[in-house]
Design a protein around this motif. Sequence first.
Motif, PDB file in Angstrom:
ATOM      1  N   UNK A   1      59.445  47.426  68.669  1.00 45.35           N
ATOM      2  CA  UNK A   1      58.556  48.589  68.678  1.00 45.35           C
ATOM      3  C   UNK A   1      58.962  49.455  67.497  1.00 45.35           C
ATOM      4  N   UNK A   2      58.256  49.292  66.384  1.00 46.34           N
ATOM      5  CA  UNK A   2      58.570  50.036  65.172  1.00 46.34           C
ATOM      6  C   UNK A   2      57.975  49.348  63.967  1.00 46.34           C
ATOM      7  N   UNK A   3      58.046  49.998  62.832  1.00 45.29           N
ATOM      8  CA  UNK A   3      57.499  49.450  61.590  1.00 45.29           C
ATOM      9  C   UNK A   3      58.501  48.500  60.939  1.00 45.29           C
ATOM     10  N   UNK A   4      57.974  47.516  60.199  1.00 45.13           N
ATOM     11  CA  UNK A   4      58.818  46.534  59.527  1.00 45.13           C
ATOM     12  C   UNK A   4      58.448  46.439  58.050  1.00 45.13           C
ATOM     13  N   UNK A   5      59.485  46.420  57.191  1.00 45.27           N
ATOM     14  CA  UNK A   5      59.306  46.214  55.755  1.00 45.27           C
ATOM     15  C   UNK A   5      60.141  45.000  55.379  1.00 45.27           C
ATOM     16  N   UNK A   6      59.547  44.032  54.675  1.00 43.06           N
ATOM     17  CA  UNK A   6      60.181  42.735  54.445  1.00 43.06           C
ATOM     18  C   UNK A   6      59.537  42.032  53.257  1.00 43.06           C
ATOM     19  N   UNK A   7      60.163  40.929  52.818  1.00 41.09           N
ATOM     20  CA  UNK A   7      59.551  40.025  51.832  1.00 41.09           C
ATOM     21  C   UNK A   7      58.910  38.827  52.547  1.00 41.09           C
ATOM     22  N   UNK A   8      59.598  38.355  53.605  1.00 42.91           N
ATOM     23  CA  UNK A   8      59.082  37.221  54.378  1.00 42.91           C
ATOM     24  C   UNK A   8      59.193  37.549  55.861  1.00 42.91           C
ATOM     25  N   UNK A   9      58.184  37.151  56.633  1.00 40.32           N
ATOM     26  CA  UNK A   9      58.146  37.416  58.066  1.00 40.32           C
ATOM     27  C   UNK A   9      57.815  36.122  58.803  1.00 40.32           C
ATOM     28  N   UNK A  10      58.655  35.795  59.794  1.00 42.51           N
ATOM     29  CA  UNK A  10      58.435  34.618  60.646  1.00 42.51           C
ATOM     30  C   UNK A  10      58.327  35.111  62.089  1.00 42.51           C
ATOM     31  N   UNK A  11      57.252  34.747  62.764  1.00 46.91           N
ATOM     32  CA  UNK A  11      57.036  35.163  64.150  1.00 46.91           C
ATOM     33  C   UNK A  11      56.850  33.928  65.012  1.00 46.91           C
ATOM     34  N   UNK A  12      57.765  33.747  65.973  1.00 46.99           N
ATOM     35  CA  UNK A  12      57.649  32.625  66.900  1.00 46.99           C
ATOM     36  C   UNK A  12      56.686  32.994  68.025  1.00 46.99           C
TER      37      UNK A  12
ATOM     38  N   UNK B   1      64.079  38.524  54.705  1.00 46.85           N
ATOM     39  CA  UNK B   1      63.229  38.048  55.799  1.00 46.85           C
ATOM     40  C   UNK B   1      63.581  38.626  57.161  1.00 46.85           C
ATOM     41  N   UNK B   2      62.536  38.675  57.973  1.00 45.45           N
ATOM     42  CA  UNK B   2      62.639  39.037  59.383  1.00 45.45           C
ATOM     43  C   UNK B   2      62.180  37.829  60.179  1.00 45.45           C
ATOM     44  N   UNK B   3      62.968  37.464  61.194  1.00 48.53           N
ATOM     45  CA  UNK B   3      62.596  36.386  62.105  1.00 48.53           C
ATOM     46  C   UNK B   3      62.501  36.979  63.499  1.00 48.53           C
ATOM     47  N   UNK B   4      61.301  36.941  64.087  1.00 50.12           N
ATOM     48  CA  UNK B   4      61.099  37.401  65.457  1.00 50.12           C
ATOM     49  C   UNK B   4      61.124  36.178  66.365  1.00 50.12           C
ATOM     50  N   UNK B   5      62.163  36.071  67.194  1.00 48.89           N
ATOM     51  CA  UNK B   5      62.293  34.947  68.120  1.00 48.89           C
ATOM     52  C   UNK B   5      61.294  35.045  69.252  1.00 48.89           C
ATOM     53  N   UNK B   6      61.154  33.954  69.995  1.00 48.50           N
ATOM     54  CA  UNK B   6      60.120  33.870  71.031  1.00 48.50           C
ATOM     55  C   UNK B   6      60.305  34.859  72.179  1.00 48.50           C
TER      56      UNK B   6
ATOM     57  N   UNK C   1      67.082  49.896  61.542  1.00 51.80           N
ATOM     58  CA  UNK C   1      67.984  48.887  61.000  1.00 51.80           C
ATOM     59  C   UNK C   1      67.601  48.606  59.550  1.00 51.80           C
ATOM     60  N   UNK C   2      68.608  48.626  58.659  1.00 52.04           N
ATOM     61  CA  UNK C   2      68.438  48.236  57.261  1.00 52.04           C
ATOM     62  C   UNK C   2      69.468  47.145  56.988  1.00 52.04           C
ATOM     63  N   UNK C   3      69.018  45.999  56.450  1.00 53.68           N
ATOM     64  CA  UNK C   3      69.901  44.847  56.246  1.00 53.68           C
ATOM     65  C   UNK C   3      69.320  43.936  55.172  1.00 53.68           C
ATOM     66  N   UNK C   4      70.081  42.870  54.844  1.00 52.01           N
ATOM     67  CA  UNK C   4      69.551  41.885  53.900  1.00 52.01           C
ATOM     68  C   UNK C   4      68.503  41.009  54.586  1.00 52.01           C
ATOM     69  N   UNK C   5      68.796  40.585  55.809  1.00 51.24           N
ATOM     70  CA  UNK C   5      67.907  39.755  56.630  1.00 51.24           C
ATOM     71  C   UNK C   5      68.165  40.131  58.082  1.00 51.24           C
ATOM     72  N   UNK C   6      67.230  39.770  58.970  1.00 53.15           N
ATOM     73  CA  UNK C   6      67.460  39.993  60.393  1.00 53.15           C
ATOM     74  C   UNK C   6      66.799  38.896  61.211  1.00 53.15           C
ATOM     75  N   UNK C   7      67.522  38.464  62.223  1.00 55.17           N
ATOM     76  CA  UNK C   7      67.008  37.498  63.197  1.00 55.17           C
ATOM     77  C   UNK C   7      67.064  38.187  64.554  1.00 55.17           C
TER      78      UNK C   7
END
Length: 113
Positions: free
Chosen positions: A87-98, A77-82, A57-63
């Motif tokens: 399963x994969x690599x992530x490239x981002x400026x901001x990362x939020x992990x619940x 930013x990437x937001x990983x919900x609870x 997936x390539x996008x501006x942001x992802x939740x």
Amino acid sequence: MSKIDFQNVHTMIGADADLEGNITLDGGLIVYGKIKGNVNTKGPVRIARSAQVVGNIAASDIQIGGIIEGNITVNDRIVLGNLSTVKGDMIYRRLYIEEGAKFSGRCDLKVDQ
């Protein structure tokens, strides 16, 4: 944590959809069903709890609330919900992990050149 703006999203993959193939968009995408293929968009992506994507997936942001098996590249930013699983690599400026999110892969901070 600030929310990702999904007000102008015009494409949705319904819960009963099971798509196979790559998706390319200019705007945002909300996924409730299953996609087997890559997603490439200039807009934001939301993966609902019931959703599954097997592909990059390539996008501006992802939740993320559901399951992704593939690499993720975003401009912001990437937001990983609870209940999310990635399963994969992530490239981002901001990362939020619940708390409760599951992640297996590599994280890389995107830097401007």
